[in-house]
Design an enzyme around this catalytic site. Sequence first.
Site, PDB file in Angstrom:
ATOM      1  N   ALA A   1      -4.603   7.374  -4.097  1.00 44.86           N
ATOM      2  CA  ALA A   1      -3.267   6.860  -4.395  1.00 44.86           C
ATOM      3  C   ALA A   1      -3.419   5.358  -4.667  1.00 44.86           C
ATOM      4  CB  ALA A   1      -2.331   7.138  -3.234  1.00 44.86           C
TER       5      ALA A   1
ATOM      6  N   SER B   1       0.840  -1.195   0.000  1.00 41.02           N
ATOM      7  CA  SER B   1       0.000   0.000   0.000  1.00 41.02           C
ATOM      8  C   SER B   1       0.876   1.246   0.000  1.00 41.02           C
ATOM      9  CB  SER B   1      -0.931  -0.020   1.224  1.00 41.02           C
ATOM     10  OG  SER B   1      -1.916   0.982   1.096  1.00 41.02           O
ATOM     11  N   ASN B   2       0.361   2.372   0.430  1.00 39.01           N
ATOM     12  CA  ASN B   2       1.116   3.629   0.496  1.00 39.01           C
ATOM     13  C   ASN B   2       0.521   4.481   1.617  1.00 39.01           C
ATOM     14  OD1 ASN B   2      -1.030   5.447  -0.601  1.00 39.01           O
ATOM     15  ND2 ASN B   2      -0.870   3.999  -2.287  1.00 39.01           N
ATOM     16  N   PRO B   3       1.181   5.608   1.970  1.00 36.02           N
ATOM     17  CA  PRO B   3       0.740   6.336   3.182  1.00 36.02           C
ATOM     18  C   PRO B   3      -0.438   7.300   2.993  1.00 36.02           C
ATOM     19  CG  PRO B   3       3.023   6.870   2.557  1.00 36.02           C
ATOM     20  CD  PRO B   3       2.401   6.173   1.407  1.00 36.02           C
ATOM     21  N   SER B   4      -1.204   7.203   1.934  1.00 35.13           N
ATOM     22  CA  SER B   4      -2.317   8.148   1.761  1.00 35.13           C
ATOM     23  C   SER B   4      -3.296   8.028   2.924  1.00 35.13           C
ATOM     24  CB  SER B   4      -3.041   7.861   0.438  1.00 35.13           C
ATOM     25  OG  SER B   4      -4.226   8.620   0.381  1.00 35.13           O
TER      26      SER B   4
END
Length: 212
Positions: free
Chosen positions: A92, A25-28
């Site tokens: 994101a 995943s990503n930090p959005s």
Amino acid sequence: MVKSLNCLISAGPTREWIDPVRFISNPSSGKMGYALASEAYKRNFKVNLVSGPVLLPIEKGIYVTYVESAEEMSIAMMSQFNEADLIIMCAAVCDHKPTKMWSQKRKKADFPPSIELVPTQDILFELGKRKKENQKLIGFAAETESCEENAKKKLNLKNLDWIALNDVSIKEIGFESELNEVTLYSSSEKKVKLSIATKEELAEQIFDIITK
Ligand code: PMT
């Protein structure tokens, strides 16, 4: 009676699962997308928000579809796209996903040293292909280098009306932060730089520009 316009917005990250306890995943945080949804609602749009997994409260009056993966986000966006007058893709979305998800937790000892990935669908690119004359399509570009050049490439490739460039190499803004700073580029070659501000303030300024 004047019919209110429909605004479709995506926010937050996607999760691409490896096994039942691990994902890519990503930090959005979803804050930018939720601020845009709130601003659209203030301006009397009927708002449909497609949200990845985030920990934000949802404002009364905004319709939300919760999704996890890029595939689920794609289905939710595609199914609501035709009814929308203004579409903003702020999510994101993970660009890659594992080729398979293990149904049981992989033990540390047999966790593979590498995981095979395949690209996810580029949702915004698909929306750009389907865009009709009466629809406005807005994207974001999260960049760390050659920012203007890369944002303009995405604007053209994805057939967007506007793109909001986010230089996410700057730690104080972008992912997770309360603050953001974006430069907007239009298909008619306008460029508008918006100074650092809260995501709510920026959402207001972005709407002033894209709905002009
Ligand atoms: O959520 P916050 O913590 O508030 O942070 C806000 C933000 C940094 C996430 C947001 O402002 C932002 O920049 N969103 C876009 C992030 C991104 O995925 O950018 P990108 O340059 O990789 O993608 C370009 C565009 O294509 C984006 O509109 C994206 O939603 C879309 N995309 C990307 C990949 C994919 N598979 N499908 C897509 O539709």
